[in-house]
Design a protein around this motif. Sequence first.
Motif, PDB file in Angstrom:
ATOM      1  N   VAL A  22       0.136  72.005   9.798  1.00 41.43           N
ATOM      2  CA  VAL A  22       1.462  72.129  10.401  1.00 41.43           C
ATOM      3  C   VAL A  22       2.321  70.915  10.080  1.00 41.43           C
ATOM      4  O   VAL A  22       3.510  71.031   9.742  1.00 41.43           O
ATOM      5  CB  VAL A  22       1.331  72.331  11.929  1.00 41.43           C
ATOM      6  N   VAL A  23       1.733  69.719  10.163  1.00 43.38           N
ATOM      7  CA  VAL A  23       2.469  68.497   9.852  1.00 43.38           C
ATOM      8  C   VAL A  23       2.905  68.477   8.396  1.00 43.38           C
ATOM      9  O   VAL A  23       4.053  68.122   8.073  1.00 43.38           O
ATOM     10  CB  VAL A  23       1.610  67.261  10.191  1.00 43.38           C
ATOM     11  N   TRP A  24       1.998  68.882   7.498  1.00 45.50           N
ATOM     12  CA  TRP A  24       2.346  68.905   6.077  1.00 45.50           C
ATOM     13  C   TRP A  24       3.432  69.935   5.785  1.00 45.50           C
ATOM     14  O   TRP A  24       4.348  69.679   4.992  1.00 45.50           O
ATOM     15  CB  TRP A  24       1.107  69.192   5.236  1.00 45.50           C
ATOM     16  N   ILE A  25       3.345  71.097   6.410  1.00 44.11           N
ATOM     17  CA  ILE A  25       4.366  72.132   6.201  1.00 44.11           C
ATOM     18  C   ILE A  25       5.725  71.655   6.718  1.00 44.11           C
ATOM     19  O   ILE A  25       6.758  71.807   6.048  1.00 44.11           O
ATOM     20  CB  ILE A  25       3.951  73.444   6.893  1.00 44.11           C
ATOM     21  N   TRP A  26       5.727  71.057   7.911  1.00 41.96           N
ATOM     22  CA  TRP A  26       6.976  70.570   8.477  1.00 41.96           C
ATOM     23  C   TRP A  26       7.560  69.435   7.644  1.00 41.96           C
ATOM     24  O   TRP A  26       8.775  69.376   7.411  1.00 41.96           O
ATOM     25  CB  TRP A  26       6.746  70.110   9.912  1.00 41.96           C
ATOM     26  N   SER A  27       6.711  68.531   7.164  1.00 43.11           N
ATOM     27  CA  SER A  27       7.181  67.435   6.323  1.00 43.11           C
ATOM     28  C   SER A  27       7.737  67.963   5.004  1.00 43.11           C
ATOM     29  O   SER A  27       8.791  67.512   4.539  1.00 43.11           O
ATOM     30  CB  SER A  27       6.042  66.448   6.056  1.00 43.11           C
ATOM     31  N   GLY A  28       7.025  68.923   4.400  1.00 38.90           N
ATOM     32  CA  GLY A  28       7.506  69.502   3.151  1.00 38.90           C
ATOM     33  C   GLY A  28       8.837  70.211   3.320  1.00 38.90           C
ATOM     34  O   GLY A  28       9.714  70.129   2.448  1.00 38.90           O
ATOM     35  N   PHE A  29       9.004  70.905   4.457  1.00 44.51           N
ATOM     36  CA  PHE A  29      10.277  71.583   4.711  1.00 44.51           C
ATOM     37  C   PHE A  29      11.424  70.583   4.813  1.00 44.51           C
ATOM     38  O   PHE A  29      12.517  70.804   4.262  1.00 44.51           O
ATOM     39  CB  PHE A  29      10.163  72.413   5.993  1.00 44.51           C
ATOM     40  N   ASN A  30      11.197  69.469   5.499  1.00 42.54           N
ATOM     41  CA  ASN A  30      12.247  68.467   5.645  1.00 42.54           C
ATOM     42  C   ASN A  30      12.574  67.795   4.323  1.00 42.54           C
ATOM     43  O   ASN A  30      13.741  67.517   4.029  1.00 42.54           O
ATOM     44  CB  ASN A  30      11.834  67.422   6.688  1.00 42.54           C
ATOM     45  N   VAL A  31      11.550  67.525   3.513  1.00 47.48           N
ATOM     46  CA  VAL A  31      11.805  66.937   2.198  1.00 47.48           C
ATOM     47  C   VAL A  31      12.589  67.910   1.321  1.00 47.48           C
ATOM     48  O   VAL A  31      13.542  67.521   0.624  1.00 47.48           O
ATOM     49  CB  VAL A  31      10.478  66.540   1.529  1.00 47.48           C
ATOM     50  N   PHE A  32      12.202  69.191   1.358  1.00 53.70           N
ATOM     51  CA  PHE A  32      12.937  70.201   0.592  1.00 53.70           C
ATOM     52  C   PHE A  32      14.389  70.291   1.049  1.00 53.70           C
ATOM     53  O   PHE A  32      15.316  70.378   0.220  1.00 53.70           O
ATOM     54  CB  PHE A  32      12.247  71.563   0.748  1.00 53.70           C
ATOM     55  N   LEU A  33      14.606  70.257   2.367  1.00 49.50           N
ATOM     56  CA  LEU A  33      15.970  70.339   2.892  1.00 49.50           C
ATOM     57  C   LEU A  33      16.795  69.139   2.460  1.00 49.50           C
ATOM     58  O   LEU A  33      17.968  69.273   2.082  1.00 49.50           O
ATOM     59  CB  LEU A  33      15.916  70.424   4.423  1.00 49.50           C
TER      60      LEU A  33
END
Length: 292
Positions: A22-33
């Motif tokens: 979950v942390v990796w998915i959330w971090s990846g989403f923020n980096v993508f954004l």
Amino acid sequence: MVNTPSRTRRSTGPFRLLGVPVVWIWSGFNVFLLLWVAMTAFRNGAEIFTDPFRLPRSLDPKNFTDAWNASDLGTGFINSVVIVATSSLTVVALSAPAAYVLARSRRRSSELVTMAFVMGMGIPMQAVIIPVFVWMQNISSYMYATFGWWDERISLYLIYVASSLPFTVFLLTAFFRSLPEELEEAAALDGCSSFRTFRVVMLPLARPGIVTALILLVISLWNETLLALVLITDTEMYTLPQALLGLYGTMQYTSNWGGLFAGIVIVVLPIIAIYLWLGRRIVEGLTLGVGK
């Protein structure tokens, strides 16, 4: 060796197995954004709506130039730097000695004062915004009547300092309590006064906590908008978030959405740079002394 299986079970427990992805998915989403906003800042409005995920054709900084000039982002940037820097340094300068006294005092009143700071952390600014506005208006009227001059940025500075003190004192109090008292006893045996002991011995040891508090203050005050909107009315005194709101109205009218995204990058980029430069200090300052 006996405790190894329990440590293994804790490290591979269900919460960790679920939390890490979950942390990796959330971090990846923020980096993508963040990357998407940065790329969109180099595109025009038509391209943004027709193909929002396409890479920009060129790295023409025209949108950044338009954003910088359209709503005085340059003036807002300077105002934010001055207000945030002076407020953060003032808060740390006031909080460090107060936190040291509260951490080392054996009086019962020190616990009550600490609890008062903790209670101050729980009061939302939205609940006291009207009394704050009336208070600052009274101060402004008094200064105009007495000296014929007042600056709304001083009002914002005073409220920033007052509203940031509870959290900073609470954070530094916990940090000073984690430092060994034996060093103070040794300094007292050498003839150091309490103030000299704090300045020469304890303050350098508390540098990680002070740097952490300073970084957190800069991040929170840089993004603050509500108080600035209430207390500052002169456009030449706008902070950067206020200037960004003005840019939103301008770019919405001209349909220059690329310029709006460029303005967002201008606002966010300094905080990202500070975090990349000093982000590890935050973790070190918050975790130092946990095992003591």
